[in-house]
Design an enzyme around this catalytic site. Structure first.
Site, PDB file in Angstrom:
ATOM      1  N   ARG A  65     -68.642  -5.210  -2.214  1.00 56.06           N
ATOM      2  CA  ARG A  65     -68.953  -3.948  -2.906  1.00 56.06           C
ATOM      3  C   ARG A  65     -70.100  -3.193  -2.236  1.00 56.06           C
ATOM      4  NH1 ARG A  65     -71.805  -2.735  -8.308  1.00 56.06           N
ATOM      5  NH2 ARG A  65     -70.831  -0.778  -8.949  1.00 56.06           N
ATOM      6  N   HIS A  69     -70.207   0.769  -1.159  1.00 55.63           N
ATOM      7  CA  HIS A  69     -71.257   1.697  -1.600  1.00 55.63           C
ATOM      8  C   HIS A  69     -72.089   2.212  -0.430  1.00 55.63           C
ATOM      9  CE1 HIS A  69     -71.329   0.778  -6.182  1.00 55.63           C
ATOM     10  NE2 HIS A  69     -70.105   0.815  -5.711  1.00 55.63           N
ATOM     11  N   VAL A  73     -71.733   6.684   1.108  1.00 56.55           N
ATOM     12  CA  VAL A  73     -72.942   7.507   1.027  1.00 56.55           C
ATOM     13  C   VAL A  73     -73.464   7.749   2.444  1.00 56.55           C
ATOM     14  CG1 VAL A  73     -75.264   7.658   0.060  1.00 56.55           C
ATOM     15  CG2 VAL A  73     -73.453   6.522  -1.232  1.00 56.55           C
ATOM     16  N   ASP A  77     -73.884   3.108   7.330  1.00 57.91           N
ATOM     17  CA  ASP A  77     -75.099   3.157   8.150  1.00 57.91           C
ATOM     18  C   ASP A  77     -76.220   2.284   7.583  1.00 57.91           C
ATOM     19  OD1 ASP A  77     -75.749   4.470   5.858  1.00 57.91           O
ATOM     20  OD2 ASP A  77     -76.275   6.380   6.793  1.00 57.91           O
ATOM     21  N   ASN A  97     -75.602   1.759  -8.599  1.00 57.48           N
ATOM     22  CA  ASN A  97     -76.198   0.569  -7.978  1.00 57.48           C
ATOM     23  C   ASN A  97     -77.211  -0.154  -8.860  1.00 57.48           C
ATOM     24  OD1 ASN A  97     -74.752   1.029  -5.621  1.00 57.48           O
ATOM     25  ND2 ASN A  97     -76.352   2.330  -4.739  1.00 57.48           N
ATOM     26  N   HIS A 196     -61.009  -5.356  -6.183  1.00 57.70           N
ATOM     27  CA  HIS A 196     -61.335  -5.837  -7.534  1.00 57.70           C
ATOM     28  C   HIS A 196     -60.555  -7.104  -7.898  1.00 57.70           C
ATOM     29  CE1 HIS A 196     -63.035  -1.664  -8.931  1.00 57.70           C
ATOM     30  NE2 HIS A 196     -63.790  -2.263  -8.025  1.00 57.70           N
TER      31      HIS A 196
HETATM   32  C1  HEM Z   1     -61.872   3.385  -6.819  1.00 64.97           C
HETATM   33  C2  HEM Z   1     -63.082   3.562  -7.213  1.00 64.97           C
HETATM   34  C3  HEM Z   1     -63.959   2.450  -7.676  1.00 64.97           C
HETATM   35  C4  HEM Z   1     -64.666   2.409  -8.832  1.00 64.97           C
HETATM   36  C5  HEM Z   1     -64.713   3.477  -9.898  1.00 64.97           C
HETATM   37  C6  HEM Z   1     -65.342   1.143  -8.873  1.00 64.97           C
HETATM   38  C7  HEM Z   1     -66.184   0.735  -9.882  1.00 64.97           C
HETATM   39  C8  HEM Z   1     -66.696  -0.526 -10.012  1.00 64.97           C
HETATM   40  C9  HEM Z   1     -67.488  -0.970 -11.113  1.00 64.97           C
HETATM   41  C10 HEM Z   1     -67.891  -0.128 -12.307  1.00 64.97           C
HETATM   42  C11 HEM Z   1     -67.771  -2.282 -10.911  1.00 64.97           C
HETATM   43  C12 HEM Z   1     -68.596  -3.179 -11.823  1.00 64.97           C
HETATM   44  C13 HEM Z   1     -70.058  -2.949 -11.579  1.00 64.97           C
HETATM   45  C14 HEM Z   1     -70.937  -3.470 -12.685  1.00 64.97           C
HETATM   46  O1  HEM Z   1     -70.504  -3.466 -13.825  1.00 64.97           O
HETATM   47  O2  HEM Z   1     -72.069  -3.880 -12.399  1.00 64.97           O
HETATM   48  C15 HEM Z   1     -67.176  -2.656  -9.668  1.00 64.97           C
HETATM   49  C16 HEM Z   1     -67.237  -3.915  -9.126  1.00 64.97           C
HETATM   50  C17 HEM Z   1     -66.756  -4.234  -7.883  1.00 64.97           C
HETATM   51  N1  HEM Z   1     -66.224  -3.352  -6.971  1.00 64.97           N
HETATM   52 FE1  HEM Z   1     -65.586  -1.480  -7.352  1.00 64.97          FE
HETATM   53  N2  HEM Z   1     -65.043   0.435  -7.746  1.00 64.97           N
HETATM   54  C18 HEM Z   1     -64.204   1.185  -6.979  1.00 64.97           C
HETATM   55  C19 HEM Z   1     -63.708   0.857  -5.724  1.00 64.97           C
HETATM   56  C20 HEM Z   1     -64.077  -0.268  -5.021  1.00 64.97           C
HETATM   57  C21 HEM Z   1     -63.816  -0.494  -3.624  1.00 64.97           C
HETATM   58  C22 HEM Z   1     -63.128   0.515  -2.706  1.00 64.97           C
HETATM   59  C23 HEM Z   1     -64.329  -1.710  -3.312  1.00 64.97           C
HETATM   60  C24 HEM Z   1     -64.365  -2.425  -1.985  1.00 64.97           C
HETATM   61  C25 HEM Z   1     -63.552  -2.181  -0.986  1.00 64.97           C
HETATM   62  C26 HEM Z   1     -64.883  -2.268  -4.529  1.00 64.97           C
HETATM   63  C27 HEM Z   1     -65.411  -3.522  -4.659  1.00 64.97           C
HETATM   64  C28 HEM Z   1     -65.902  -4.048  -5.846  1.00 64.97           C
HETATM   65  C29 HEM Z   1     -66.203  -5.448  -6.042  1.00 64.97           C
HETATM   66  C30 HEM Z   1     -65.898  -6.559  -5.058  1.00 64.97           C
HETATM   67  C31 HEM Z   1     -66.762  -5.564  -7.314  1.00 64.97           C
HETATM   68  C32 HEM Z   1     -67.332  -6.816  -7.964  1.00 64.97           C
HETATM   69  C33 HEM Z   1     -68.799  -6.932  -7.581  1.00 64.97           C
HETATM   70  C34 HEM Z   1     -69.543  -8.126  -8.158  1.00 64.97           C
HETATM   71  O3  HEM Z   1     -68.960  -8.973  -8.827  1.00 64.97           O
HETATM   72  O4  HEM Z   1     -70.765  -8.198  -7.912  1.00 64.97           O
HETATM   73  N3  HEM Z   1     -64.751  -1.341  -5.526  1.00 64.97           N
HETATM   74  N4  HEM Z   1     -66.537  -1.578  -9.126  1.00 64.97           N
END
Ligand code: HEM
Length: 329
Positions: A65, A69, A73, A77, A97, A196
């Site tokens: 993730r 992020h 942005v 980089d 973040n 995800h």
């Molecule tokens: C499509 C738009 C996306 C949205 C709106 C989104 C949103 C989120 C949110 C809200 C979380 C949970 C964060 C929290 O509650 O602390 C999350 C977790 C995560 N996201 Fe996304 N995400 C998106 C796309 C992506 C992409 C493109 C990737 C990587 C290629 C990604 C990788 C992850 C991973 C691996 C987690 C779990 C992180 C952890 O367990 O620490 N996400 N995302």
């Protein structure tokens, strides 16, 4: 063209390139960039990642993730890694973040291990790109060659971090246009959202979906997974904002469960469910086919990651090689 793409070959201005090479072209990132200057690099990154993920399995998801992020942005980089300092507010405090982006210590550890072997050579941005690939491999996902040669930014952007990283309450139109703004397609959106398949989210980010969602995206009341009751138990209508729930049923395994969950209208996040249940959207059929085809997911994910990793890198004389990923030199 289609056949050529299937074969992994495209013709660019008369030159035959594999698809990953083609995707890596515009910014001249390349495989083996550090082959001579830091030959042990990939081994070092992998070994630290393996130890981190063995000790704390969620770190794989958290690193993956961070790369997303970072890239969304001002390009890939390493800007997300910068700490705040007097006169500079970095990206760590941005809404997507804050209290959420984690596992920075793993990047610090990799960086100091790499510096011990080849000081001042490898950028933090490239370390994050490699660590993300290894995060996927270490959770049983696909391997790909990472294209390297990024430099580190000398600044970050709190405001861009607040405006460019998608919000989980977004509808599909917004998600597609935010990805398009980065040069990514709606297919990339679906495939990359497949990240995800690992990791967790905080209650504050899925409360709306549990209690206040309507129409086709509404969670199926007969959900088997993630059992609606279980989700609600850990995430009441008020409070408990930092309680977490896994994003799919196997949060430490890179597999197709995430897409299967979407088909069952059991996604944890609104932004995941809308990929499948927005009426008339072409993303629906892609979600459904990936749910049934791990090979297709494992073929497409690396290509989409290479494309995301290509967002506006600093190369050549731009940027710097930070000595410490948290601070500018
Ligand atoms: C499509 C738009 C996306 C949205 C709106 C989104 C949103 C989120 C949110 C809200 C979380 C949970 C964060 C929290 O509650 O602390 C999350 C977790 C995560 N996201 Fe996304 N995400 C998106 C796309 C992506 C992409 C493109 C990737 C990587 C290629 C990604 C990788 C992850 C991973 C691996 C987690 C779990 C992180 C952890 O367990 O620490 N996400 N995302």
């Amino acid at each position: 063209m289609r056949l050529q793409v299937i074969l992994g070959i495209v013709l660019v201005m008369g030159a035959k390139l594999t698809l990953p090479q083609y995707l890596a072209q515009p910014n001249s990132l390349r495989k083996g960039f550090y082959a001579e200057s830091c030959p042990e690099l990939e081994k070092i990154v992998y070994n630290v990642m393996r130890e981190a993920v063995q000790a704390r399995p969620r770190d794989a998801a958290s690193i993956l993730r961070l790369f997303f992020h970072d890239c969304f942005v001002q390009g890939c980089d390493g800007s997300i890694l910068l700490d705040d300092e007097p006169g500079f507010q970095g990206e760590k405090g941005a809404v997507p973040n804050k209290n959420s982006a984690r596992a920075f210590y793993v990047i610090d550890f990799i960086k100091s291990s790499v510096e011990a072997f080849c000081p001042g050579v490898v950028s933090c941005a490239d370390i994050l790109a490699l660590a993300s690939r290894d995060a996927v491999v270490l959770t049983n996902g696909p391997y790909w060659d990472v294209f390297l040669g990024r430099k580190d930014a000398r600044k970050g952007s709190l405001s861009l971090a607040n405006s460019s990283i998608p919000n989980p309450a977004s509808n599909l139109t917004t998600l597609v246009s935010m990805f398009q703004a980065q040069g990514l397609s709606s297919e990339d959106l679906v495939v990359l959202s497949g990240a995800h398949t690992i990791g967790f989210a905080r209650c504050t980010n899925f409360k709306q979906r549990l209690y206040n969602q309507s129409g086709t995206h509404k969670p199926d009341p007969n959900l088997s997974f993630p059992a609606l009751l279980e989700m609600k138990k850990g995430c009441p209508p008020f409070g408990a904002d930092n309680n977490t729930h896994s994003l799919d049923k196997s949060p430490f395994l890179f597999d197709t469960s995430y897409f299967e969950g979407l088909v069952q209208r059991a996604a944890l996040l609104n932004s995941d469910q809308v990929l499948q249940s927005t009426i008339g959207s072409p993303t629906t059929s892609l979600v459904e086919s990936l749910a049934n085809d791990q090979t297709a997911f494992f073929d497409k994910f690396p290509l989409a990651m290479i494309k995301m990793g290509n967002i506006s890198p600093l190369t050549g004389s731009k940027g710097e090689i930070r000595r410490n990923c948290r601070v500018r030199n």
